[in-house]
Scaffold this motif. Structure first.
Motif, PDB file in Angstrom:
ATOM      1  N   GLU A 188       0.643  -1.794   0.248  1.00 44.51           N
ATOM      2  CA  GLU A 188      -0.048  -0.110  -0.247  1.00 44.51           C
ATOM      3  C   GLU A 188       1.070   1.157   0.703  1.00 44.51           C
ATOM      4  O   GLU A 188       1.905   1.706   1.137  1.00 44.51           O
ATOM      5  N   VAL A 189       0.226   1.873  -0.777  1.00 43.59           N
ATOM      6  CA  VAL A 189       1.560   3.206  -1.113  1.00 43.59           C
ATOM      7  C   VAL A 189       0.526   3.978  -0.202  1.00 43.59           C
ATOM      8  O   VAL A 189      -0.914   4.595  -1.155  1.00 43.59           O
ATOM      9  N   ARG A 190       1.090   5.600   0.270  1.00 46.03           N
ATOM     10  CA  ARG A 190       0.464   6.151   0.897  1.00 46.03           C
ATOM     11  C   ARG A 190       1.117   7.672   1.319  1.00 46.03           C
ATOM     12  O   ARG A 190       2.358   7.986   1.497  1.00 46.03           O
ATOM     13  N   THR A 191      -0.013   8.627   1.761  1.00 49.32           N
ATOM     14  CA  THR A 191       1.328   9.508   2.179  1.00 49.32           C
ATOM     15  C   THR A 191       1.229   9.692   3.947  1.00 49.32           C
ATOM     16  O   THR A 191       0.340   9.847   4.409  1.00 49.32           O
ATOM     17  N   ARG A 192       2.441  10.104   3.790  1.00 49.23           N
ATOM     18  CA  ARG A 192       2.549  10.574   5.372  1.00 49.23           C
ATOM     19  C   ARG A 192       2.484  11.906   5.576  1.00 49.23           C
ATOM     20  O   ARG A 192       3.798  12.785   4.678  1.00 49.23           O
ATOM     21  N   THR A 193       1.741  12.752   6.539  1.00 47.93           N
ATOM     22  CA  THR A 193       1.770  14.401   6.071  1.00 47.93           C
ATOM     23  C   THR A 193       2.377  14.613   7.805  1.00 47.93           C
ATOM     24  O   THR A 193       1.629  14.431   8.602  1.00 47.93           O
ATOM     25  N   VAL A 194       3.331  14.880   8.331  1.00 44.93           N
ATOM     26  CA  VAL A 194       4.411  14.859   9.849  1.00 44.93           C
ATOM     27  C   VAL A 194       4.024  17.189   9.925  1.00 44.93           C
ATOM     28  O   VAL A 194       4.699  17.400   9.264  1.00 44.93           O
ATOM     29  N   LEU A 195       3.943  16.970  10.659  1.00 48.29           N
ATOM     30  CA  LEU A 195       4.092  18.355  11.781  1.00 48.29           C
ATOM     31  C   LEU A 195       5.058  18.616  12.870  1.00 48.29           C
ATOM     32  O   LEU A 195       4.910  17.704  13.542  1.00 48.29           O
TER      33      LEU A 195
END
Length: 472
Positions: free
Chosen positions: A185-192
C-alpha cells in the motif's frame, strides 16, 4: 473499556513518611466518543494512613512505571473513590484502593513539576493536519482499460516557516509504502513538527498540542480521535546533548468516528486562499487561549451538545465576547475604556467610603455601550456581505433567547422548539464563520459550499450559485 496496562507507582520521596508502601495497579482509556483516561491502584497500608491518597493527593503529576518497565507520568490525576476495604480477624492486612481519572498520559519520561520548562519541541502525524495540508506524494497512471499501470513515488516535500510566539514550524509530506507478502500500500504521510522558540513546560506543551489539533480539525470541519503527540527535550549524556523523546496521549476530548472527508467536504484547505500554514498559525499563536475556546464551543454547538439548551449555553457566551471584541466602534471602545478607568480610580481610593458611595449613588447616563442586538446586526451584515443569508429578525430573537436562558428557568414548550433550533444554529454558524474570518479564511467561497457545512445550510445561499471548490 479499552486495553488495560499495568503500572507501578513508587511512593518513596513523596513525603516525610517513608513507611508508606508503593502502589500497583492499572490504567486504561474508555468512552465511545470521548476518550477518558482511568486508573485504579492498590497498596498495603497501616491504620493511620488507610485513607491517605499518597502521591495522588492534589492532582499533581504522578511518576509511574508503565508495565513495570518504562517511565511515564499521569498528568493531573484525581481520585474520586478511596476504598479502605474490610477489617477484622478475617482480614488481617489493611489496604487502600484508589479509583480515578487523569487528563493525559506522558510515556517515556517521568515529570515531577508540570510547570518546569523542559521540552524543546513537539511533533504529530495528524489526520486533521493531513486533511488541511492536502496533496499526495505519488502519481498513478491509468491505462485505457481504467486500470492503474504504474505508480511513481515523489520526493519528500518540506515547508519551513517561523511563527512568532511559537517557533520554527516544519511540515513534511512524504510517501510511505506499507509492504505485505501479497500486496503493498502506498500512502502519503504528513507530519507537523514545531521547534519551540523557548523551552516549554508539560502544562504548556499539553495546551499547545490540544490547541494545534483543534485548530486544523476546525479548519477542515473534521474531528477524529486525537493522535499521539511526540515531545522532546534536551538531555545531557556525558558531554553530549541528546534528545529525550516522550509520547503524549490526551484524554477527555470528544471526537467523531468519521473517516477522512473528501476534499470537497472540508471547510478549508491550504492553498484555497491566502490563509496558509504561516498565516493560520500566526493567528493561533497570538490567541492561544481564545481560539481553542471558540473552537470547543463550536464543536459542542455543531456535534457534541446533547440538547438545544446545552448547545446554546455553550456557544452564546463565547459568541458574545467575540462580538464585543470585534464589532464595537472606535468611539464606543474609547468611551468604555474611560468609564472603566474612572471606576477603577474610584475603587482604588484610600477611603473605602468613597468606593461605597460611588457604588450606591453614581450612575452612568447616555451610555455608548452597544447592546447585543446591535452587535449581532453588525456581524450579520459582514457575513451577509460575504454571501450568507442570516435573517434580519435574528438579532432580537437571539437576544431574547439569551435573556430567557440565562435569567430564568431554561424550559421551552413544544411549539417553540423550531425557533430555538434556528437561534442556536445561527449562533453556532456565526461563531464558526467569524472564527474562520479571524484565521484569514475567505468566507465568500464558503457561502454556497454545502458539502462542508450541511448542518448550517439554512444560512447559506442557493446551491449552484457558485462553482465548486477544487483541490489544489
Amino acid at each position: 473499556m479499552g486495553e488495560q496496562t499495568w503500572i507501578y507507582v513508587p511512593e518513596k520521596g513523596a513525603s516525610d513518611d517513608s513507611e508508606r508502601a508503593d502502589w500497583t495497579g492499572r490504567i486504561w482509556s474508555e468512552g465511545e466518543q470521548t476518550v477518558r483516561w482511568q486508573f485504579e491502584v492498590i497498596r498495603l497500608t497501616e491504620p493511620r494512613t488507610i485513607y491517605d491518597q499518597g502521591v495522588f493527593q492534589g492532582a499533581l503529576p504522578v511518576s509511574v512505571l508503565v508495565d513495570h518497565q518504562r517511565p511515564a507520568t499521569l498528568v493531573r490525576p484525581i481520585a474520586f473513590l478511596v476504598d479502605p476495604g474490610k477489617s477484622g480477624t478475617k482480614h488481617p492486612y489493611l489496604r487502600t484502593r484508589l479509583t480515578g481519572s487523569f487528563q493525559a498520559l506522558l510515556t517515556g519520561r517521568a515529570v515531577a513539576d508540570e510547570n518546569e520548562p523542559i521540552f524543546v519541541g513537539m511533533g504529530m502525524e495528524s489526520e486533521t493536519f493531513a486533511a488541511w495540508y492536502g496533496g499526495r506524494s505519488f502519481d498513478d497512471t491509468v491505462g485505457e482499460d481504467h486500470r492503474t499501470t504504474s505508480i511513481e513515488i515523489r520526493k519528500p516535500e518540506e515547508e519551513l516557516v517561523v511563527v512568532p510566539g511559537l517557533g520554527k514550524v516544519t511540515a513534511v509530506r512524504s510517501p510511505f509504502v506499507q509492504r505485505g507478502h501479497a500486496s503493498s500500500e502506498v500512502r502519503t504521510r504528513t507530519v507537523l513538527r514545531i521547534t519551540f522558540d523557548q523551552p516549554r513546560s508539560l502544562s504548556e506543551a499539553l495546551d499547545l498540542c490540544l490547541g494545534v489539533e483543534l485548530l486544523f480539525g476546525f479548519l477542515t470541519g473534521f474531528r477524529p480521535k486525537f493522535p499521539m503527540f511526540h515531545l522532546w527535550g534536551a538531555g545531557t549524556e556525558g558531554n553530549e546533548r541528546v534528545p529525550q523523546d516522550a509520547e503524549l496521549e490526551l484524554g477527555g476530548v470528544s471526537f467523531r468516528p468519521d473517516k477522512l472527508p473528501h476534499f470537497l467536504e472540508r471547510m478549508h484547505m491550504k492553498g484555497r486562499d491566502a490563509a496558509g500554514l504561516k498565516e493560520v498559525l500566526e493567528v493561533y499563536a497570538a490567541n492561544q487561549f481564545d481560539i481553542p475556546t471558540r473552537i470547543a464551543a463550536v464543536q459542542i454547538g455543531r456535534w457534541f451538545g446533547g440538547t438545544l439548551n446545552e448547545r446554546f449555553a455553550s456557544v452564546m457566551p463565547v459568541l458574545e465576547e467575540l462580538l464585543k471584541a470585534r464589532f464595537k466602534s472606535g468611539e464606543e471602545t474609547s468611551y468604555l475604556a474611560s468609564e472603566q478607568a474612572f471606576f477603577d480610580y474610584v475603587d482604588a481610593a484610600e477611603d473605602p467610603a468613597v468606593g461605597e458611595f460611588a457604588r450606591k449613588h453614581l450612575e452612568v447616563k447616555n451610555k455608548k455601550s452597544p447592546g447585543l442586538p446591535t452587535l449581532i446586526t453588525r456581524a450579520i451584515k459582514v457575513l451577509n456581505d460575504a454571501g450568507f443569508e442570516f435573517g434580519a429578525d435574528l438579532p432580537k430573537r437571539i437576544n431574547k433567547r439569551r435573556a430567557s436562558m440565562f435569567h430564568s428557568s431554561p424550559l421551552i414548550d413544544g411549539g417553540d422548539v423550531q425557533a430555538f433550533y434556528e437561534e442556536a444554529s445561527s449562533a453556532t454558524a456565526m461563531l464558526t464563520l467569524l472564527t474562520l474570518r479571524d484565521l484569514g479564511v475567505d468566507l465568500a467561497p464558503l457561502s454556497g459550499h454545502y458539502p462542508s457545512m450541511r448542518d448550517l445550510s439554512q444560512f447559506m445561499k442557493h446551491p449552484n450559485s457558485s462553482g465548486p471548490i477544487r483541490e489544489t
